[in-house]
Design an enzyme around this catalytic site. Structure first.
Site, PDB file in Angstrom:
ATOM      1  N   SER A  21       0.823  -1.202   0.000  1.00  0.00           N
ATOM      2  CA  SER A  21       0.000   0.000   0.000  1.00  0.00           C
ATOM      3  C   SER A  21       0.865   1.264   0.000  1.00  0.00           C
ATOM      4  O   SER A  21       1.642   1.478  -0.921  1.00  0.00           O
ATOM      5  CB  SER A  21      -0.943  -0.042   1.206  1.00  0.00           C
ATOM      6  OG  SER A  21      -1.949   0.926   1.113  1.00  0.00           O
ATOM      7  N   HIS A  49      -2.757  -1.251  -4.705  1.00  0.00           N
ATOM      8  CA  HIS A  49      -4.214  -1.184  -4.808  1.00  0.00           C
ATOM      9  C   HIS A  49      -4.672   0.258  -4.660  1.00  0.00           C
ATOM     10  O   HIS A  49      -3.912   1.113  -4.179  1.00  0.00           O
ATOM     11  CB  HIS A  49      -4.878  -2.073  -3.740  1.00  0.00           C
ATOM     12  CG  HIS A  49      -4.575  -1.652  -2.326  1.00  0.00           C
ATOM     13  ND1 HIS A  49      -5.099  -0.523  -1.753  1.00  0.00           N
ATOM     14  CD2 HIS A  49      -3.786  -2.208  -1.388  1.00  0.00           C
ATOM     15  CE1 HIS A  49      -4.674  -0.412  -0.521  1.00  0.00           C
ATOM     16  NE2 HIS A  49      -3.857  -1.404  -0.271  1.00  0.00           N
TER      17      HIS A  49
END
Length: 238
Positions: A121, A144
């Site tokens: 992330s 993501h």
């Protein structure tokens, strides 16, 4: 003849130093001082990157307000010639992670990052923020879209805000790595990698193949790369 008071003072100083080291390791992940000449600042970014809100007690967390002073001190200390960032993070607060990434990137001293375990992330821009990035063969990185929890106002303004925040992250990663924006976007919105989310998990060399990380290697390789960068920097300044 040994003075008893001198011996007691030395023992007390050693005990105080040990306590300071233990406290510093507990809070920041690095010792207060070492018995050898230190020209490299090692910084660990582990667990969740904690931002404006305190993480729950059952989570390992790195507090960004602890790391910022260490980075600034490393930049100003003439004895520090290089910075080594060790990453094993699940991600965390986007604003805090991006702030740390920009600060690391802006330091004009040789910097190397090593992804151990995971750089997920917001850990992705943290990994790419250095001059050279390394990932161990077994480490993973998850790319993501940004997500949030809690109250969300449903409206076009909120959607545009998330778009801008995502673009800030994408711009930084593209600026500080060799990945193209199209490749990054395709990986971010892939729908065949995760059961309950969109995104992509890259393992070791996969992160290098897409241009996200510079090389696969271990701690010794990353450290030798930093030594090489520091030597080159010293030759340029001399």
């Amino acid at each position: 003849m040994t003075d008893i008071n001198d011996t007691n003072n030395k023992d007390e100083n050693n005990e105080n130093q040990d306590q300071a080291n233990n406290e510093n390791i507990k809070e920041y992940g690095i010792p207060e001082n070492t018995g050898y000449k230190k020209n490299i600042q090692f910084i660990s970014l582990i667990g969740e990157i904690e931002g404006h809100y305190i993480s729950s007690n059952d989570k390992k967390a790195t507090k960004y307000e602890h790391i910022i002073p260490i980075l600034i001190s490393s930049h100003q200390d003439p004895n520090i010639e290089g910075i080594f960032i060790i990453l094993n993070t699940m991600g965390g607060d986007v604003e805090a992670g991006l702030a740390l990434s920009e600060l690391i990137h802006g330091i004009k001293k040789p910097k190397v990052s090593l992804v151990l375990g995971g750089g997920h992330s917001i850990g992705v821009p943290l990994a790419t923020s250095t001059d050279f990035s390394v990932i161990v063969p077994s480490a993973t990185m998850t790319i993501h879209p940004i997500r949030t929890t809690g109250l969300v106002i449903s409206g076009p303004q909120t959607f545009r805000y998330f778009q801008k925040m995502q673009q800030r992250i994408n711009n930084f990663i593209v600026r500080t790595s060799n990945i193209s924006e199209k490749t990054l976007t395709d990986l971010m919105y892939a729908s065949d990698q995760m059961a309950n989310d969109t995104g992509t998990i890259l393992v070791g060399s996969e992160a290098v193949n897409v241009g996200l990380i510079d090389a696969v290697g271990d701690f010794s390789f990353a450290l030798s790369k930093l030594d090489e960068l520091m030597k080159r920097n010293n030759e340029k300044d001399s």
